[in-house]
Enzyme design. Sequence first.
Site, PDB file in Angstrom:
ATOM      1  NE  ARG A 133      -2.142  -1.302   3.476  1.00  0.00           N
ATOM      2  CZ  ARG A 133      -2.469  -0.946   4.707  1.00  0.00           C
ATOM      3  NH1 ARG A 133      -3.586  -0.290   4.952  1.00  0.00           N
ATOM      4  NH2 ARG A 133      -1.690  -1.254   5.721  1.00  0.00           N
ATOM      5  CG  ASN A 137      -3.933  -4.353   3.326  1.00  0.00           C
ATOM      6  OD1 ASN A 137      -3.344  -4.326   2.255  1.00  0.00           O
ATOM      7  ND2 ASN A 137      -3.301  -4.298   4.479  1.00  0.00           N
TER       8      ASN A 137
END
Length: 90
Positions: free
Chosen positions: A18, A36
């Site tokens: 990320r 996520n």
Amino acid sequence: MPTMHAVVKGKVQGVWFRAWTSDLAAEMKLSGWVRNMSDGNVELEASGSRDELDEFLERLHDGPPLARVTEVETQYRESDAHQGAFRVVR
């Protein structure tokens, strides 16, 4: 504005995916978000020119050094909404 929705599969959680995605998007001046998913995948949405999104997608297939991307599912659409700076969402 072209917008890409993607689900990145493989070993993509717990490997800085990320943060890497957010840094890459900021470098490319894309807007959007990354998060996520509960199934171990990473979901994202990015807006920019089609050429920028194509380059971004190509880089997503590689990911950061510890990631092992096995598949990237993508969908494109046109969007009038401005998403602001690219960000990591929870």
